[in-house]
Design a protein around this motif. Structure first.
Motif, PDB file in Angstrom:
ATOM      1  N   TRP A   1     -11.780  -7.244   7.707  1.00 43.42           N
ATOM      2  CA  TRP A   1     -11.826  -5.805   7.460  1.00 43.42           C
ATOM      3  C   TRP A   1     -11.769  -5.507   5.969  1.00 43.42           C
ATOM      4  N   ILE A   2     -12.268  -4.325   5.616  1.00 44.87           N
ATOM      5  CA  ILE A   2     -12.074  -3.730   4.295  1.00 44.87           C
ATOM      6  C   ILE A   2     -11.622  -2.302   4.562  1.00 44.87           C
ATOM      7  N   ALA A   3     -10.401  -1.982   4.169  1.00 48.20           N
ATOM      8  CA  ALA A   3      -9.850  -0.658   4.441  1.00 48.20           C
ATOM      9  C   ALA A   3      -9.737   0.136   3.151  1.00 48.20           C
ATOM     10  N   HIS A   4     -10.183   1.403   3.197  1.00 47.98           N
ATOM     11  CA  HIS A   4      -9.892   2.334   2.107  1.00 47.98           C
ATOM     12  C   HIS A   4      -8.444   2.767   2.327  1.00 47.98           C
ATOM     13  N   ALA A   5      -7.534   2.022   1.736  1.00 49.92           N
ATOM     14  CA  ALA A   5      -6.139   2.038   2.168  1.00 49.92           C
ATOM     15  C   ALA A   5      -5.438   3.374   1.978  1.00 49.92           C
ATOM     16  N   LEU A   6      -5.878   4.194   1.033  1.00 55.57           N
ATOM     17  CA  LEU A   6      -5.219   5.479   0.802  1.00 55.57           C
ATOM     18  C   LEU A   6      -5.899   6.617   1.548  1.00 55.57           C
ATOM     19  N   ASN A   7      -6.983   6.307   2.280  1.00 52.52           N
ATOM     20  CA  ASN A   7      -7.737   7.343   2.985  1.00 52.52           C
ATOM     21  C   ASN A   7      -7.708   7.203   4.498  1.00 52.52           C
TER      22      ASN A   7
ATOM     23  N   VAL B   1       0.835  -1.204   0.000  1.00 46.90           N
ATOM     24  CA  VAL B   1       0.000   0.000   0.000  1.00 46.90           C
ATOM     25  C   VAL B   1       0.869   1.253   0.000  1.00 46.90           C
ATOM     26  N   ALA B   2       1.932   1.244   0.800  1.00 45.16           N
ATOM     27  CA  ALA B   2       2.833   2.399   0.853  1.00 45.16           C
ATOM     28  C   ALA B   2       3.491   2.638  -0.504  1.00 45.16           C
ATOM     29  N   SER B   3       3.820   1.564  -1.204  1.00 47.65           N
ATOM     30  CA  SER B   3       4.424   1.706  -2.534  1.00 47.65           C
ATOM     31  C   SER B   3       3.449   2.360  -3.503  1.00 47.65           C
ATOM     32  N   VAL B   4       2.180   1.985  -3.413  1.00 49.06           N
ATOM     33  CA  VAL B   4       1.162   2.606  -4.267  1.00 49.06           C
ATOM     34  C   VAL B   4       1.006   4.082  -3.906  1.00 49.06           C
ATOM     35  N   ARG B   5       0.962   4.375  -2.601  1.00 53.17           N
ATOM     36  CA  ARG B   5       0.759   5.749  -2.147  1.00 53.17           C
ATOM     37  C   ARG B   5       1.891   6.669  -2.603  1.00 53.17           C
ATOM     38  N   HIS B   6       3.106   6.183  -2.571  1.00 51.48           N
ATOM     39  CA  HIS B   6       4.261   7.023  -2.890  1.00 51.48           C
ATOM     40  C   HIS B   6       4.615   7.022  -4.372  1.00 51.48           C
ATOM     41  N   SER B   7       3.822   6.340  -5.173  1.00 49.72           N
ATOM     42  CA  SER B   7       4.095   6.260  -6.608  1.00 49.72           C
ATOM     43  C   SER B   7       3.338   7.355  -7.355  1.00 49.72           C
ATOM     44  N   ALA B   8       3.496   7.374  -8.669  1.00 46.67           N
ATOM     45  CA  ALA B   8       2.768   8.328  -9.516  1.00 46.67           C
ATOM     46  C   ALA B   8       1.396   7.797  -9.919  1.00 46.67           C
ATOM     47  N   LEU B   9       1.025   6.629  -9.407  1.00 45.11           N
ATOM     48  CA  LEU B   9      -0.264   6.031  -9.747  1.00 45.11           C
ATOM     49  C   LEU B   9      -1.410   6.856  -9.164  1.00 45.11           C
ATOM     50  N   GLU B  10      -2.542   6.862  -9.864  1.00 41.99           N
ATOM     51  CA  GLU B  10      -3.728   7.589  -9.401  1.00 41.99           C
ATOM     52  C   GLU B  10      -4.953   6.677  -9.467  1.00 41.99           C
ATOM     53  N   PRO B  11      -5.038   5.713  -8.557  1.00 44.40           N
ATOM     54  CA  PRO B  11      -6.188   4.796  -8.574  1.00 44.40           C
ATOM     55  C   PRO B  11      -7.469   5.499  -8.147  1.00 44.40           C
ATOM     56  N   VAL B  12      -8.601   5.014  -8.653  1.00 46.66           N
ATOM     57  CA  VAL B  12      -9.899   5.532  -8.217  1.00 46.66           C
ATOM     58  C   VAL B  12     -10.392   4.781  -6.987  1.00 46.66           C
ATOM     59  N   ALA B  13      -9.772   3.646  -6.687  1.00 43.75           N
ATOM     60  CA  ALA B  13     -10.081   2.897  -5.472  1.00 43.75           C
ATOM     61  C   ALA B  13      -8.865   2.066  -5.102  1.00 43.75           C
ATOM     62  N   CYS B  14      -8.628   1.955  -3.800  1.00 43.74           N
ATOM     63  CA  CYS B  14      -7.537   1.107  -3.307  1.00 43.74           C
ATOM     64  C   CYS B  14      -7.997   0.497  -1.990  1.00 43.74           C
ATOM     65  N   GLU B  15      -8.317  -0.797  -2.014  1.00 41.21           N
ATOM     66  CA  GLU B  15      -8.876  -1.480  -0.849  1.00 41.21           C
ATOM     67  C   GLU B  15      -7.901  -2.534  -0.330  1.00 41.21           C
ATOM     68  N   TRP B  16      -7.807  -2.590   0.987  1.00 46.21           N
ATOM     69  CA  TRP B  16      -7.005  -3.609   1.668  1.00 46.21           C
ATOM     70  C   TRP B  16      -7.996  -4.524   2.378  1.00 46.21           C
ATOM     71  N   VAL B  17      -8.094  -5.761   1.915  1.00 47.58           N
ATOM     72  CA  VAL B  17      -9.117  -6.689   2.387  1.00 47.58           C
ATOM     73  C   VAL B  17      -8.469  -7.751   3.264  1.00 47.58           C
ATOM     74  N   GLY B  18      -9.001  -7.912   4.468  1.00 51.81           N
ATOM     75  CA  GLY B  18      -8.422  -8.878   5.388  1.00 51.81           C
ATOM     76  C   GLY B  18      -9.453  -9.838   5.951  1.00 51.81           C
ATOM     77  N   PRO B  19      -9.001 -10.959   6.494  1.00 46.47           N
ATOM     78  CA  PRO B  19      -7.613 -11.229   6.884  1.00 46.47           C
ATOM     79  C   PRO B  19      -6.722 -11.785   5.777  1.00 46.47           C
ATOM     80  N   GLU B  20      -7.228 -11.860   4.530  1.00 47.36           N
ATOM     81  CA  GLU B  20      -6.420 -12.441   3.451  1.00 47.36           C
ATOM     82  C   GLU B  20      -5.268 -11.541   3.025  1.00 47.36           C
ATOM     83  N   ASN B  21      -5.330 -10.257   3.419  1.00 46.03           N
ATOM     84  CA  ASN B  21      -4.312  -9.271   3.031  1.00 46.03           C
ATOM     85  C   ASN B  21      -4.214  -9.127   1.512  1.00 46.03           C
TER      86      ASN B  21
END
Length: 396
Positions: free
Chosen positions: A317-323, A224-244
């Motif tokens: 959990w379902i996390a809006h990972a960039l928010n 997630v940190a790699s996506v956040r610090h990149s030039a990518l501009e996703p319209v959604a970024c979800e972190w779904v657990g416990p499967e990660n």
């Protein structure tokens, strides 16, 4: 004119909300004394003006479990009869819809002009636009804003029955106060939303979703940190657990989507498009529905998602990972209190007994006092959706 209706037999039941085969309606265990269905905004105004008891607005009833427990239902107003798209201006990218129009109905009307409203609340396309606005319902499309960011104006029915307007009908509107932003998320406790004006956007030329599974929580956090610090501009970024699992969705011109897919951080990505992509997001919506018994919306900084998951270890959990928002599955009231010691946490869904014991929004004293004054100014007798918002936060 408005007509008295019985609730439809077999309608959904959600944690204290039920409709029996005989058609007797219950919300939070409170019987609906009567249900009326206005066919126009004028009908709605007349009904409210003539009603002296507590009033409960109803849409498609997809989210009647949200908010503090209802305290009275002398008159339930079924807004499903207000189903008109009153004006659509494709050239201006604006549309004006009555409260009973469903999200699915609206999107179908917009697709002819290759336009859409970028909202995907967890309660799905059958939810009405009035209810989505009233609950500030949200979903994975958070990168392009919530419903509050797409509303440009409203028409509401006040507790006296008077119809008033807030905002405007064009995007560049600077007159008056932004009261429509206040009504959004107030769960019908300040006024009843009758019509909503939205700005729109052009439909994405292409969408694609990339899914990768990390070995553990730390690995998912690094991805997630790699996506956040990149030039990518996703319209959604979800972190779904416990499967990660990390879900990253792109929507843009086809060449821009292609570039972003090629520049994803290193991982074993599965790329989904078309019907496979749509089916995957529907599965995620079903996954949200299965979070039980309590869904807690934990709000932190974008950089604190990993900390929240690691510290509280929710079973799902379902996390809006960039928010910085984590929709966490928790089991007890003690879990909620523990989270609230450090983070803002809103109860999205819970059994009625939990909602009776704990405030939904967890307001501090300053927030409570300000919002309580506002409630009294708009609804002095506390008749609109009594108990659902600030007026149900204390004396639990």
């Amino acid at each position: 004119m408005a007509e008295n209706l019985r609730p439809s037999p077999g309608a959904p039941s959600n944690d204290g909300t039920a409709l029996s085969p005989q058609g007797e309606g219950l919300i939070d265990g409170i019987p609906l004394a009567k249900v009326v269905r206005p066919e126009s905004i004028e009908d709605l105004s007349e009904i409210i003006a003539n009603e002296k008891g507590s009033i409960v607005p109803l849409g498609a009833r997809t989210q009647t479990y949200f908010g503090n427990p209802l305290r009275g239902a002398d008159c339930a107003i079924d807004l499903s009869g207000l189903r008109r798209i009153t004006e659509y201006n494709p050239a201006d990218l604006t549309v004006h819809v009555q409260a009973g129009v469903t999200l699915g109905q609206l999107q179908q009307a917009l697709i002819e002009n290759n336009q859409f409203l970028p909202l995907d609340p967890w309660n799905g396309p059958n939810a009405t636009m009035g209810a989505i606005a009233a609950a500030n319902a949200q979903g994975p499309f958070r990168a392009v804003g919530t419903i509050r960011d797409w509303i440009i104006g409203m028409k509401v029915a006040e507790v006296t029955g008077r119809i008033s307007k807030a905002g405007g009908r064009v995007v560049k509107n600077v007159t008056g106060y932004d009261l429509h932003k206040l009504y959004t998320g107030s769960i019908g406790t300040l006024a009843i939303i009758a019509e909503v004006s939205f700005k729109l956007r052009a439909k994405f030329g292409r969408t694609a979703t990339s899914i990768a599974k990390a070995a553990d929580v730390s690995g998912a956090a690094r991805l997630v940190a790699s996506v956040r610090h990149s030039a990518l501009e996703p319209v959604a970024c979800e972190w779904v657990g416990p499967e990660n699992e990390i879900w990253v969705r792109f929507g843009e011109h086809p060449s821009a989507v292609d570039w972003q897919l090629k520049n994803l951080p290193p991982a074993d990505w599965t790329i989904l498009e078309g019907s496979e992509e749509s089916a995957a997001w529907e599965r995620l919506r079903s996954r949200y529905d299965r979070l039980r018994p309590i869904v807690l919306r934990i709000v932190g900084l974008p950089t604190s998602t990993h900390e929240i998951i690691k510290e509280y270890r929710p079973p799902g959990w379902i996390a809006h990972a960039l928010n910085g928002i984590v929709l966490a599955e928790v089991w007890t009231a003690a879990d909620i209190w523990r989270v609230r010691e450090k983070y803002r946490a809103v109860i999205e869904r819970a059994p009625l007994e939990i909602r009776r014991d704990l405030p939904t929004f967890g307001l501090n004293d300053a927030e409570y006092n300000l919002m309580n004054k506002m409630k009294h100014a708009f609804d002095p007798e506390g008749r609109l959706n009594a108990g659902r918002h600030v007026d149900g936060e204390r004396n639990q």
